[in-house]
Structures are given as C-alpha cells and as structure tokens.
Design a protein around this motif. Sequence first.
Motif, PDB file in Angstrom:
ATOM      1  N   LYS A 106       0.816  -1.212   0.000  1.00 59.64           N
ATOM      2  CA  LYS A 106       0.000   0.000   0.000  1.00 59.64           C
ATOM      3  C   LYS A 106       0.850   1.262   0.000  1.00 59.64           C
ATOM      4  CE  LYS A 106      -3.720   2.233   2.542  1.00 59.64           C
ATOM      5  NZ  LYS A 106      -4.810   2.031   3.499  1.00 59.64           N
ATOM      6  N   ASP A 107       1.918   1.274   0.772  1.00 58.44           N
ATOM      7  CA  ASP A 107       2.708   2.509   0.883  1.00 58.44           C
ATOM      8  C   ASP A 107       3.352   2.935  -0.431  1.00 58.44           C
ATOM      9  OD1 ASP A 107       4.500   0.357   0.987  1.00 58.44           O
ATOM     10  OD2 ASP A 107       5.871   1.382   2.341  1.00 58.44           O
ATOM     11  N   THR A 108       3.486   2.011  -1.394  1.00 58.02           N
ATOM     12  CA  THR A 108       4.101   2.369  -2.677  1.00 58.02           C
ATOM     13  C   THR A 108       3.170   3.177  -3.578  1.00 58.02           C
ATOM     14  OG1 THR A 108       3.451   0.328  -3.788  1.00 58.02           O
ATOM     15  CG2 THR A 108       5.586   0.326  -2.648  1.00 58.02           C
ATOM     16  N   LYS A 110       1.034   5.565  -2.275  1.00 57.34           N
ATOM     17  CA  LYS A 110       0.682   6.819  -1.598  1.00 57.34           C
ATOM     18  C   LYS A 110       1.067   8.006  -2.485  1.00 57.34           C
ATOM     19  CE  LYS A 110       0.642   9.088   2.817  1.00 57.34           C
ATOM     20  NZ  LYS A 110       0.874   8.945   4.228  1.00 57.34           N
ATOM     21  N   GLY A 111       0.136   8.914  -2.671  1.00 59.19           N
ATOM     22  CA  GLY A 111       0.355  10.067  -3.524  1.00 59.19           C
ATOM     23  C   GLY A 111       0.110   9.789  -5.000  1.00 59.19           C
ATOM     24  N   PRO A 115      -6.506  10.457  -2.289  1.00 58.24           N
ATOM     25  CA  PRO A 115      -6.387  10.225  -0.840  1.00 58.24           C
ATOM     26  C   PRO A 115      -7.512   9.344  -0.271  1.00 58.24           C
ATOM     27  CG  PRO A 115      -5.950  12.515  -1.335  1.00 58.24           C
ATOM     28  CD  PRO A 115      -6.401  11.879  -2.619  1.00 58.24           C
ATOM     29  N   TYR A 118      -6.763   5.777  -1.076  1.00 60.66           N
ATOM     30  CA  TYR A 118      -5.663   5.293  -0.243  1.00 60.66           C
ATOM     31  C   TYR A 118      -6.157   4.951   1.160  1.00 60.66           C
ATOM     32  CZ  TYR A 118      -1.073   4.807   1.847  1.00 60.66           C
ATOM     33  OH  TYR A 118       0.020   4.303   2.496  1.00 60.66           O
ATOM     34  N   GLU A 119      -7.052   5.773   1.701  1.00 62.53           N
ATOM     35  CA  GLU A 119      -7.596   5.520   3.039  1.00 62.53           C
ATOM     36  C   GLU A 119      -8.510   4.301   3.075  1.00 62.53           C
ATOM     37  OE1 GLU A 119      -9.578   9.068   4.449  1.00 62.53           O
ATOM     38  OE2 GLU A 119      -7.850  10.302   3.882  1.00 62.53           O
ATOM     39  N   ASP A 122      -6.756  -1.403   1.070  1.00 68.38           N
ATOM     40  CA  ASP A 122      -5.442  -1.900   1.469  1.00 68.38           C
ATOM     41  C   ASP A 122      -4.793  -2.731   0.370  1.00 68.38           C
ATOM     42  OD1 ASP A 122      -5.431  -0.793   4.072  1.00 68.38           O
ATOM     43  OD2 ASP A 122      -6.809  -2.372   4.722  1.00 68.38           O
TER      44      ASP A 122
END
Length: 154
Positions: A106-108, A110-111, A115, A118-119, A122
């Motif tokens: 998931k962190d890859t 982000k942006g 948003p 992303y929230e 998962d």
Amino acid sequence: MKFIADMMLGRLARWLRLYGYDTLYGIEDDGEIIRVALSEYRIILTRDSGLAERAEKLGVKVFILSSNSLEDQVKELKSLGVEFGELFPANARCPKCNGPIRPVPKDTVKGKVPPKVYEKYDEFYVCENCGQIYWPGRQWEEMLKMDRKLRGEK
C-alpha cells in the motif's frame, strides 16, 4: 495460448487480458497482424473471414468468431478450448497495455491514488509496463459481475 485480436475485438481483447491471456490489440494492418502472429506464435482472433483465410494459408492458427456480443464471443472461445478461470488479479494482464500486473504494498501507491482511495483500500496492484494502478473499487465490482455472467454464473 497467446492471442492477437483484430480491430473489431477490442472489448474481448481487454477481457482476455484480465483472464491472464497475453493478447495483443491495436494493430490495424492485416498483413502486420499476420506477421506478428507468425513471429510470436500467436492465435489470431478475428471476425474477418478474409483475414482468417489469408492467415491460415500461411500456417497461422485462427479463431474466427461470428458474434458481436462479448458474452457470445466468450462462449465461442470456450467451445474452441479457451478456459476462463480465475479473474483479475491472480494472473491478470493490464487491460490497457497487456503488461503483467503484480500486487504492491500500500505505501508504494501513496500520492499516486486519490487520498480517499488510499484511506479506504489496502489492496493495490500495478502494471509493470505502464504503471497503471488498480484496486478493488466500484469498477472492480462491475468486473466481477461481468465475470460471473461470462462464466455462466448468476
């Protein structure tokens, strides 16, 4: 099985990719379709009997389809031995560019996704060729509905 679909079969090509089939699409010239099919050992998918005849004379395997409907085209392919097993994302290819899709942390993303997306999610996947990002949102649910229809489930 690897395919190359003529310009009349774009929707089918995208669905075959979702089912994991390496499917080229977007080549307009029949001679080029035949050349690529020969060089890459691909089966031509077409509704064009002239293209089918020319290709078969050169030893290319061709699946000629008669229907305009995606559902009926899938039935025709099933009758020719094409299997429609697990849908996206297990073995899928990108419906846009045909590249392999893989899960990513998931962190890859982000942006790179809205948003709220992303929230809320998962689970994310990315195409290794074009970088398109996928997640199990509303379009995903629509795909699953169509998948059930194509596989004859309710």
